[in-house]
Scaffold this motif. Structure first.
Motif, PDB file in Angstrom:
ATOM      1  N   GLY A 509       0.790  -1.086  -0.008  1.00 21.37           N
ATOM      2  CA  GLY A 509       0.061  -0.089  -0.006  1.00 21.37           C
ATOM      3  C   GLY A 509       0.919   1.426   0.076  1.00 21.37           C
ATOM      4  O   GLY A 509       0.531   2.186  -0.523  1.00 21.37           O
ATOM      5  N   TYR A 510       2.022   1.340   0.769  1.00 20.73           N
ATOM      6  CA  TYR A 510       3.007   2.426   0.644  1.00 20.73           C
ATOM      7  C   TYR A 510       3.547   2.681  -0.591  1.00 20.73           C
ATOM      8  O   TYR A 510       3.590   3.792  -0.872  1.00 20.73           O
ATOM      9  N   LEU A 511       3.919   1.593  -1.446  1.00 17.22           N
ATOM     10  CA  LEU A 511       4.409   1.750  -2.536  1.00 17.22           C
ATOM     11  C   LEU A 511       3.502   2.224  -3.544  1.00 17.22           C
ATOM     12  O   LEU A 511       3.808   2.906  -4.444  1.00 17.22           O
ATOM     13  N   VAL A 512       2.245   1.719  -3.348  1.00 19.99           N
ATOM     14  CA  VAL A 512       1.110   2.048  -4.392  1.00 19.99           C
ATOM     15  C   VAL A 512       0.790   3.538  -4.243  1.00 19.99           C
ATOM     16  O   VAL A 512       0.638   4.124  -5.270  1.00 19.99           O
ATOM     17  N   GLU A 513       0.802   3.896  -2.912  1.00 20.28           N
ATOM     18  CA  GLU A 513       0.573   5.340  -2.642  1.00 20.28           C
ATOM     19  C   GLU A 513       1.473   6.508  -3.203  1.00 20.28           C
ATOM     20  O   GLU A 513       1.215   7.431  -3.557  1.00 20.28           O
ATOM     21  N   ASN A 514       2.632   6.079  -2.813  1.00 17.18           N
ATOM     22  CA  ASN A 514       3.826   6.832  -3.094  1.00 17.18           C
ATOM     23  C   ASN A 514       4.585   6.975  -4.383  1.00 17.18           C
ATOM     24  O   ASN A 514       5.235   7.966  -4.792  1.00 17.18           O
ATOM     25  N   TYR A 515       4.199   5.685  -5.088  1.00 14.38           N
ATOM     26  CA  TYR A 515       5.107   5.693  -6.383  1.00 14.38           C
ATOM     27  C   TYR A 515       4.030   4.901  -7.344  1.00 14.38           C
ATOM     28  O   TYR A 515       4.473   4.959  -8.748  1.00 14.38           O
ATOM     29  N   ASN A 516       3.098   4.771  -7.115  1.00 17.89           N
ATOM     30  CA  ASN A 516       1.818   4.421  -8.072  1.00 17.89           C
ATOM     31  C   ASN A 516       2.529   3.097  -9.043  1.00 17.89           C
ATOM     32  O   ASN A 516       2.021   2.953 -10.096  1.00 17.89           O
ATOM     33  N   ILE A 517       2.998   2.139  -8.130  1.00 11.53           N
ATOM     34  CA  ILE A 517       3.224   0.885  -8.533  1.00 11.53           C
ATOM     35  C   ILE A 517       1.881   0.214  -9.318  1.00 11.53           C
ATOM     36  O   ILE A 517       0.797   0.093  -8.479  1.00 11.53           O
ATOM     37  N   ARG A 518       2.135  -0.164 -10.153  1.00 14.19           N
ATOM     38  CA  ARG A 518       0.741  -0.970 -10.798  1.00 14.19           C
ATOM     39  C   ARG A 518       0.991  -2.288 -11.505  1.00 14.19           C
ATOM     40  O   ARG A 518       1.810  -2.745 -12.040  1.00 14.19           O
ATOM     41  N   PRO A 519       0.049  -3.424 -10.753  1.00 10.58           N
ATOM     42  CA  PRO A 519       0.551  -4.534 -11.252  1.00 10.58           C
ATOM     43  C   PRO A 519      -0.389  -4.719 -12.853  1.00 10.58           C
ATOM     44  O   PRO A 519      -1.188  -4.009 -13.244  1.00 10.58           O
ATOM     45  N   ILE A 520       0.322  -5.570 -13.717  1.00 16.53           N
ATOM     46  CA  ILE A 520      -0.106  -5.494 -15.184  1.00 16.53           C
ATOM     47  C   ILE A 520      -1.444  -6.129 -15.104  1.00 16.53           C
ATOM     48  O   ILE A 520      -1.818  -6.901 -14.318  1.00 16.53           O
ATOM     49  N   SER A 521      -2.034  -5.675 -16.299  1.00 24.26           N
ATOM     50  CA  SER A 521      -3.498  -6.513 -16.403  1.00 24.26           C
ATOM     51  C   SER A 521      -3.476  -7.402 -17.791  1.00 24.26           C
ATOM     52  O   SER A 521      -3.067  -8.244 -17.627  1.00 24.26           O
ATOM     53  N   SER A 522      -3.782  -6.522 -18.685  1.00 24.02           N
ATOM     54  CA  SER A 522      -3.745  -7.159 -20.107  1.00 24.02           C
ATOM     55  C   SER A 522      -2.796  -5.992 -20.976  1.00 24.02           C
ATOM     56  O   SER A 522      -2.845  -4.866 -20.810  1.00 24.02           O
ATOM     57  N   ALA A 523      -2.164  -6.797 -21.893  1.00 26.18           N
ATOM     58  CA  ALA A 523      -1.465  -5.698 -22.907  1.00 26.18           C
ATOM     59  C   ALA A 523      -2.507  -4.677 -23.444  1.00 26.18           C
ATOM     60  O   ALA A 523      -2.043  -3.391 -23.351  1.00 26.18           O
ATOM     61  N   LYS A 524      -3.424  -5.053 -23.972  1.00 26.97           N
ATOM     62  CA  LYS A 524      -4.279  -4.092 -24.641  1.00 26.97           C
ATOM     63  C   LYS A 524      -4.698  -3.123 -23.636  1.00 26.97           C
ATOM     64  O   LYS A 524      -4.744  -1.755 -24.123  1.00 26.97           O
TER      65      LYS A 524
END
Length: 535
Positions: A509-524
């Motif tokens: 949660g800290y990394l998402v909030e501060n760096y907006n790390i995003r898990p991949i979804s689909s390429a499209k």
């Protein structure tokens, strides 16, 4: 014997951790226990070093020991026991004796890794980021050290980080050490870049074939250019051709290495395919670093290891007096004889060749052309699609992403994840190749340099560039590179194919909030989102 616990790599069982008698990588519980014991002794060295002067041999055992605990490096219990013995010996040199009784102080005790794996999940998560980060960084320091390059700040940080892993502390204490791991790793990658380029020259774009010529040959895999150079020297004029594999592919771009005419091409794809690609191979194979998979019986008799890599029953090439004698590898290659005629192979997408060598020097030498292409809208966006490859499902995402990226975008890539698409011909954009291979995983330093130079040229911050990082991770080198990117404040990184099991909900949660790390979804969907946000 207690069962193993290990969750340091991406393929870890159930995305939670390997806890049975054998890990997904093939590591047994006895090996896992020994690696934990080795790590505990290294932490003991860090504790004992506080207030004491360390020697070169002390630092070397810390770097080598950390390197040996990376995923898919050392499966050999005897060699790990030898590392433990050497580490204990170094620690004993440092332990100050209490006056009178002559017994060691309790603060110098080795660390019990079981206490880490059973710790509060947030503390465990932060300490894991530190530990796995310095394991990856140790591999880079090891390669630089082989070429005679060291950095005192990098060396001293290994002690600090290990001490922190063994120390009681809260998130406020540990989080700065996590970020410092990324900062110091940047210095370490810069040191290795300097070591490689000052020793072997500036990489230049070079076409590499996947075909194997008639006659005896040796396949060299891993990252260590020093080992490759020594093998090339010892095989010169003996009728043996040398082929790179995995992360060794970028070696073809270094002038002093490609000057050897018998460095012929690249065999195979990424590390996880070796058990299939090495089946009944009529040539010898030398592993200089990870990633070694347990060899199949059909080719185990032709596999050799060196440096930190080891596996039970495989012939290991030791350094004696600072020199390695690769005669056993050479003799085995001659015995096997190679293919009876030139044999064509292809990449994953059917291509017969690839191009490597687009390091930061090569790309920045074309900076004016690149900037003009962006200003003229000939290049809309840059994607850094790179990182580790692996066997787990979901990694076709990276191939799909590159194939679906619009024609006015450029793909920068590095590390073995590129084998998913590096045989594709994507053409050009703005007079520049749309696919540019920057090199090994440690060449993420080059990507950072390119991004910084472009930001300066456009008068903006790196996060404002038309640049998105789409990263795949597998092992600990990817962890330290991610920490480096976070240290630099880079946001909106797409990470996959799954998020690390060692990240607790609060740390993630800290990394998402501060760096907006995003898990991949689909390429499209990810391409659509990235390009829409740019607009």
């Amino acid at each position: 014997m207690e069962k193993m616990f290990c969750f340091q790599c991406e393929q870890t069982a159930g995305c939670t951790g390997c806890s049975g008698s054998r890990g997904v990588c093939g590591k047994g519980q006895d090996t896992a226990r020994l690696q934990d014991e080795l790590t505990g002794v290294l932490i003991g060295i860090a504790r004992a070093s506080d207030g004491n002067e360390v020697t070169k041999s002390t630092t070397e055992i810390i770097i080598e020991g950390l390197f040996a605990t990376l995923t898919n490096v050392n499966f050999d219990n005897d060699s790990i026991r030898e590392l433990i013995r050497r580490a204990e010996e170094e620690k004993e040199k440092l332990i100050p004796k209490c006056s009178g009784c002559g017994s060691p102080c309790s603060r110098n005790e080795n660390f019990d890794m079981e206490s880490l794996w059973g710790d509060n999940e947030d503390i465990r998560s932060l300490k894991s980021l530190i530990l796995f980060g310095i394991r990856g960084m140790a591999a880079y320091a090891y390669h630089a050290m082989a070429l005679g390059y060291e950095d005192e700040e990098v060396n001293q940080f290994f002690y600090k980080a290990l001490f922190a892993v063994g120390q009681e502390g809260d998130m406020e204490y540990l989080l700065p050490v996590v970020m410092e791991t990324g900062e110091v790793n940047l210095k370490c990658m810069a040191m290795l870049d300097r070591a490689n380029t000052e020793t072997y020259g500036i990489p230049a774009p070079t076409e590499v074939t996947f075909a194997v010529d008639k006659g005896p040959f040796i396949v060299v895999t891993g990252h260590d250019l020093k080992d490759l150079e020594e093998l090339l020297r010892q095989t010169e004029g003996k009728g043996i051709n040398i082929y790179t594999h995995g992360e060794m592919l970028p070696a073809h771009a270094y002038p002093k290495l490609k000057a050897y005419s018998h460095l012929r091409g690249n065999f195979g794809t990424a590390w996880q395919n070796q058990q299939k690609e090495f089946q009944n191979l009529p040539g010898a194979v030398l592993f200089t670093t990870n990633c070694l998979m347990p060899p199949m019986d059909s080719y185990a008799d032709r596999v050799f290891t060196t440096a930190a890599v080891a596996y039970p029953g495989l012939k290991h090439i030791h350094a004696v007096g600072g020199r390695k004698d690769f005669t056993p590898v050479i003799e085995r290659a001659l015995e096997l004889g190679g293919y009876s005629e030139r044999t064509e192979f292809t990449g994953i997408n059917g291509g017969k060749k690839t191009v490597t060598g687009f390091g930061h020097n090569a790309i920045l030498s074309a900076a004016d052309k690149l900037i003009e292409a962006v200003n003229n809208k000939a290049i809309r966006h840059f994607f850094l699609v790179g990182g580790c490859d692996g066997a787990k499902t979901g990694r076709n995402y990276y191939t799909d992403f590159v194939k679906q990226a619009p024609d006015d975008t450029v793909i920068l890539t590095l590390a073995c994840g590129k084998y998913r698409f590096n045989d594709l011909d994507l053409g050009e954009a703005g007079g520049l190749p749309r696919l540019m291979d920057m090199g090994q995983c440690n060449d993420a330093y080059g990507a950072v340099k390119v991004a910084a130079a472009l930001a300066e040229a456009f008068g903006c911050q790196v996060n404002d560039l038309p640049l998105t990082m789409v990263l795949s991770w597998y092992e600990q080198k990817a962890v330290c590179i991610l920490l480096t990117l976070l240290h630099l404040g880079i946001r909106n990184i797409y990470l996959g194919p799954s998020l690390p099991a060692f990240l607790s909900e609060n740390v993630l949660g800290y990394l998402v909030e501060n760096y907006n790390i995003r898990p991949i979804s689909s390429a499209k969907e990810d391409l659509k989102r990235i390009l829409a946000e740019e607009d």
